[in-house]
Enzyme design. Structure first.
Site, PDB file in Angstrom:
ATOM      1  CG  ASP A   1      -2.281   5.403  -0.644  1.00 42.09           C
ATOM      2  OD1 ASP A   1      -0.614   5.876  -0.015  1.00 42.09           O
ATOM      3  OD2 ASP A   1      -3.178   4.686   0.023  1.00 42.09           O
TER       4      ASP A   1
ATOM      5  CD  GLU B   1      -4.286   0.505  -1.277  1.00 44.20           C
ATOM      6  OE1 GLU B   1      -3.722   1.927  -0.951  1.00 44.20           O
ATOM      7  OE2 GLU B   1      -5.279   0.497  -1.043  1.00 44.20           O
TER       8      GLU B   1
ATOM      9  CD  GLN C   1      -5.707   5.269  -3.218  1.00 45.36           C
ATOM     10  OE1 GLN C   1      -5.115   5.128  -2.588  1.00 45.36           O
ATOM     11  NE2 GLN C   1      -7.359   5.087  -3.057  1.00 45.36           N
TER      12      GLN C   1
ATOM     13  CD  GLU D   1      -7.389   6.324   0.857  1.00 48.41           C
ATOM     14  OE1 GLU D   1      -8.163   5.004   0.571  1.00 48.41           O
ATOM     15  OE2 GLU D   1      -6.259   5.766   0.448  1.00 48.41           O
TER      16      GLU D   1
END
Length: 264
Positions: free
Chosen positions: A181, A146, A207, A243
């Protein structure tokens, strides 16, 4: 319909950790993720999942000394043996929790790193990820990487989408995938829809959080309904991890989730 997973490291923090599973289920979540499981026995976590009827969808490998500021060890030369041990430990938990994927945090680059140092970190990163992917394949799990923004995590080695895609190609493992993300991507690069489309075939998990303050996704500069619609149009059938840090109480901020099908 988008499947939302509660990140229990950030949501429902008014409860003790093991009580957050039940709180997530009562709020309508069917999946959960969190940073690390290692403070608890696998049996305790399995019991919390089963009691709440939840799926474990993601957690991170051991990150090194988190309290001392370490943020992963996958790219750190000289820590290879520790990394291999961390893979074994993470996969032990993944099997116990029936979790299909784990995230290997890269680690921090020294602030004075020159080109030679960066090359050494990349070589270590690729070799370690090859090991992790091989071990994970034996038990039918995925390993994720990530890009994390360097405003929130200064010095983080993997910070840009192109760097992540180049690493995936260098490792060459089908079960090594991208954790996209949108919050981190927006802070570093923007152009979220195009990044999503270009990288879609390699995405293993998504995310979300509002930008710039990492609150609820309906607060800030990113229009998430458009991104969710694009995910659905592309055929995404994975989870979307929530998140973010609630601006107030977790329950009070879940109106955006109910618009995406979250039903208590």
């Amino acid at each position: 319909m988008i499947r939302l997973a509660a990140n229990l490291s950030m949501l429902f923090t008014e409860h003790d950790f093991l009580d957050r599973f039940g709180a997530a289920e009562e709020a309508g979540f069917r999946g959960v993720e969190y940073l690390f499981p290692y403070a608890y026995a696998p049996e305790a976590l399995r019991g919390a999942l089963d009691e709440a009827g939840l799926e474990q969808v993601l957690f991170n490998l051991p990150p090194g000394d988190w309290e001392a500021g370490e943020r992963g060890i996958a790219c750190l030369p000289g820590r290879e043996a520790e990394f291999r041990d961390s893979v074994v430990e993470a996969l032990r938990y993944a099997e116990a929790l029936d979790c299909p994927r784990v995230h290997a945090m890269a680690g921090l680059l020294p602030p004075d790193a020159d080109a030679q140092t960066q090359a050494a970190h990349q070589a270590t990163y690729v070799a370690n990820l090859r090991f992790a992917a091989r071990e994970a394949a034996k038990c039918h799990r995925e390993v994720l990487i990530e890009p994390i923004n360097t405003r929130d995590m200064p010095g983080y080695y993997l910070s840009r989408q192109g760097q992540a895609m180049a690493t995936l190609e260098a490792v060459g493992a089908d079960n090594l995938r991208l954790q996209l993300d949108f919050y981190h991507c927006q802070v570093m690069e923007g152009d979220l829809t195009r990044h999503l489309e270009r990288q879609f075939e390699r995405i293993g998990h998504v995310q979300v959080a509002g930008v710039p303050h990492r609150h609820e996704p309906d607060v800030g500069e990113v229009h998430y309904p458009a991104l969710f619609a694009r995910l659905e149009a592309l055929g995404y059938n994975g989870w979307v991890g929530c998140e973010y840090r609630p601006a107030g109480g977790t329950h009070e901020g879940l109106g955006w989730g109910r618009e995406q099908g979250l039903r208590p």
